[in-house]
Design an enzyme around this catalytic site. Sequence first.
Site, PDB file in Angstrom:
ATOM      1  N   GLU B  60       0.809  -1.222   0.000  1.00 25.64           N
ATOM      2  CA  GLU B  60       0.000   0.000   0.000  1.00 25.64           C
ATOM      3  C   GLU B  60       0.840   1.270   0.000  1.00 25.64           C
ATOM      4  O   GLU B  60       0.528   2.232  -0.701  1.00 25.64           O
ATOM      5  CB  GLU B  60      -0.942   0.014   1.215  1.00 25.64           C
ATOM      6  CG  GLU B  60      -2.149  -0.893   1.092  1.00 25.64           C
ATOM      7  CD  GLU B  60      -1.871  -2.336   1.462  1.00 25.64           C
ATOM      8  OE1 GLU B  60      -0.726  -2.633   1.889  1.00 25.64           O
ATOM      9  OE2 GLU B  60      -2.779  -3.177   1.325  1.00 25.64           O
ATOM     10  N   HIS B 129     -10.355  -4.730  10.964  1.00 22.97           N
ATOM     11  CA  HIS B 129     -10.945  -4.669   9.622  1.00 22.97           C
ATOM     12  C   HIS B 129     -12.305  -3.966   9.599  1.00 22.97           C
ATOM     13  O   HIS B 129     -13.074  -4.150   8.672  1.00 22.97           O
ATOM     14  CB  HIS B 129     -11.120  -6.088   9.062  1.00 22.97           C
ATOM     15  CG  HIS B 129      -9.869  -6.682   8.485  1.00 22.97           C
ATOM     16  ND1 HIS B 129      -8.719  -6.831   9.216  1.00 22.97           N
ATOM     17  CD2 HIS B 129      -9.582  -7.159   7.255  1.00 22.97           C
ATOM     18  CE1 HIS B 129      -7.788  -7.391   8.450  1.00 22.97           C
ATOM     19  NE2 HIS B 129      -8.282  -7.592   7.262  1.00 22.97           N
TER      20      HIS B 129
HETATM   21  C1  LIG Z   1      -2.208  -4.428   4.517  1.00 21.15           C
HETATM   22  C2  LIG Z   1      -3.207  -5.313   3.913  1.00 21.15           C
HETATM   23  N1  LIG Z   1      -3.474  -5.191   2.593  1.00 21.15           N
HETATM   24  C3  LIG Z   1      -4.376  -6.000   2.015  1.00 21.15           C
HETATM   25  C4  LIG Z   1      -5.035  -6.938   2.734  1.00 21.15           C
HETATM   26  C5  LIG Z   1      -6.060  -7.846   2.080  1.00 21.15           C
HETATM   27  N2  LIG Z   1      -5.533  -9.189   1.943  1.00 21.15           N
HETATM   28  C6  LIG Z   1      -5.788 -10.120   2.862  1.00 21.15           C
HETATM   29  S1  LIG Z   1      -5.027 -11.537   2.528  1.00 21.15           S
HETATM   30  C7  LIG Z   1      -4.326 -10.949   1.119  1.00 21.15           C
HETATM   31  C8  LIG Z   1      -3.468 -11.835   0.283  1.00 21.15           C
HETATM   32  C9  LIG Z   1      -2.282 -12.361   0.995  1.00 21.15           C
HETATM   33  O1  LIG Z   1      -1.632 -13.340   0.227  1.00 21.15           O
HETATM   34  P1  LIG Z   1      -0.491 -14.255   0.792  1.00 21.15           P
HETATM   35  O2  LIG Z   1       0.491 -13.464   1.558  1.00 21.15           O
HETATM   36  O3  LIG Z   1       0.041 -15.050  -0.338  1.00 21.15           O
HETATM   37  O4  LIG Z   1      -1.229 -15.201   1.841  1.00 21.15           O
HETATM   38  P2  LIG Z   1      -2.345 -16.318   1.600  1.00 21.15           P
HETATM   39  O5  LIG Z   1      -3.668 -15.640   1.689  1.00 21.15           O
HETATM   40  O6  LIG Z   1      -2.100 -16.960   0.291  1.00 21.15           O
HETATM   41  O7  LIG Z   1      -2.200 -17.273   2.730  1.00 21.15           O
HETATM   42  C10 LIG Z   1      -4.710  -9.631   0.927  1.00 21.15           C
HETATM   43  C11 LIG Z   1      -4.318  -8.803  -0.210  1.00 21.15           C
HETATM   44  C12 LIG Z   1      -4.760  -7.006   4.114  1.00 21.15           C
HETATM   45  N3  LIG Z   1      -5.400  -7.868   4.918  1.00 21.15           N
HETATM   46  N4  LIG Z   1      -3.842  -6.203   4.662  1.00 21.15           N
END
Ligand SMILES: Cc1ncc(C[n+]2csc(CCOP(=O)(O)OP(=O)(O)O)c2C)c(N)n1
Lengths: 358, 339
Positions: B60, B129
Amino acid sequence: MTDTKRPTRAKGTVKQSTESAELLREFYEQMVLIREFELRAGEMYARAKIGGYCHLNLGEEATVVGLTAALRPTDYLYTTYRDHGYALARGMDPGAVMAELFGKETGVVGGRGGSMHMFDLAKRMMGGYGIVGGQIPPATGAAFAIQYRSKAGKDSEAVMCMLGDGTTNIGAFHESLNLAGLWNLPIVYVIMNNRLGMGTSVEHASAEPDLYKRGSAYRIEGVRVNGDDPIEVRDAALAALETARVKRRPSIVEAMSYRLKGHSVVDPARYRSKEDVELAQENDPVPAFRAKMLKQKVLDEKAVDAIHAKVDAIVDKAVEFADSSPDPSVSELFERIYATPVPNMPHSYPGDPVVVLS
Amino acid sequence: MTEMTYRQALNETLRAELKRDDNVYLIGEEIGVFEGSYKITAGLLKEFGPRRVVDTPIAEEGFTGVAIGSAMLGLRPVIEIMTINFSLIAIDQIVNHAAKMRAMFGGEVSVPIVIRTPGGGGQQLAATHSQNLEVWYAHIPGLKVVAPSNPADAKALLTAAIRDDDPVLFLENLGLYNLKGDVPEGEHVGEIGRAAVVRQGTDLTVISYSRGVVTSLEVAEQFASRGVSIEVVDLRSLRPLDRETFCASVRKTSRAVIFEDDLLSYGIGAEIAATLGEGVFDWLDAPVRRVAAAEVPLPYAKPLELAAMPDADALTKVINETLAASAFKPGSTGGVTNG
Ligand SMILES: Cc1ncc(C[n+]2csc(CCOP(=O)(O)OP(=O)(O)O)c2C)c(N)n1
Ligand SMILES: [Mg+2]
């Protein structure tokens, strides 16, 4: 350090394991417990018993079990919001974990945190975290505390910090790696590479898609392991933890696996190609490990059935416990927020007058 | 007029502005292939391609700053931050950079960015959230903050925000995306900085914004059936704040209740109440009251979440108390005392 671009499950090359049959059976049982618990959680979500976001460890069971097997009770674990499996494998009561999902007073944090926030200080399960990357600096801080108050050595405590592949792109990861590298902190960063961050593939998100190399700018060693093999995962984690304990050096373990389903239970994952979904299913670690154990005669069909029956009973009981547990009391809305009470702490419900002079 | 949801109004506005101006582009997490966490950008990657609809890694601070830099050179990025909670990671770029540049660099450069982001609780997403952080941004000179409550305003204000040369935080709400309403066809550009009287009344003014307006209108309708005439002011713009419109309303009705999803202390409502105290003190028949969220990190469990969030019942209770405080009887007119 392995350097294969796309390591897959070691198909056909089943090594005769030197592990005790007892341990392998236990691994299988834990993997099945996580699988069945998560499937049931998905069902309970569909029945509106569970709300909010709900991210499952489906497809990651082997990694979860391998990692937690490497941890000692005295080690600290920080995870992402995809945390139910870690809570179970860390020995938290399945009933209390399910009750947390149901938002009940008997949940692991009294229904305050829900799916993304499993926590148990006694078990040194230091929390699931919902903000991407949010867990990484505090986990690094736990390693700082260990460094601060104890000596390096075989008996040292250590920290394990989980993160997803997508999370390696956030600043907090890089700042933390630099600090851990600079200050020689006893921590293992485990990248659960399930190939996707929501709908974004690793190749679309990371300029260095070999994620275990991302510590190189900070002189942090990394290894990549097959996340579908709990033994391989455990061995890599044991070695990294040993480095943390004895050398007080951070390291990275990248576990390669596949996310079996959507990002969360409500995501139908339409953006995934048919081939990708098939690949994930082919690599499903639970049936693969079962097949391997049957082949090695660690388990027979009867033993497998017995494990499944046992797990079903545990999960049934967890759901019953969660369902029959009381809701948190609304009168406790303002409790457990501050540790040190002072005058004039907030206590007003919406619409209460802000001040009533006596 | 066409009836559509708030979500469709946003989607169509983005499409129209992408078509109108090649300098406009969209940037954010999961807005392309995934079509947006809340599907606001559905279909746009397909239609405009990856140059105009830019999927980013989870970064972000980085991508918000990149958008700001591109705006310094004349591009007009529309940033999606998945929820306002994650904007905290970008807040340095927004507050220390986007908001400051024009003034600090002597008016030589402007930063025409829009940050679209949903806020609010009520979906059991727990403490990190579910926040209403708009007041943090409304506090900052150099930023503009808008918070439309209906599909028509969503179109009008998003269009205005994209064409505005300053950084604009465009507040959305998960609870509004499926709300339906009539939306004017073709060009429909709103004015940032103007509130609207969305329901006329004579006995009491409810002041709100974003999702709170929907609840306020429902409650006003309930009171109408009991012979109480409630006026509803939709702030629409939190910075700049249209003090005149809500003060004029309260001068007419002589009673005011502020309804906000925000936390009570130091919230949007605090600013409104202070303004009313100064602007219409002589016309007030009862103390100005606020209905806001309980000051707790929002819990996950549904009963606790419900207890912490302001709702129609709390608003109804406070309206009744405010009427009682001035010995109100249905049918009598407001604002008769001090004048
Ligand atoms: C700072 C922030 N940005 C965006 C999100 C929304 N978000 C939640 S999980 C995620 C994807 C994360 O992917 P990864 O690190 O590969 O973990 P996985 O879900 O595959 O376990 C996003 C973009 C968030 N929770 N926090
Ligand atoms: Mg991932």
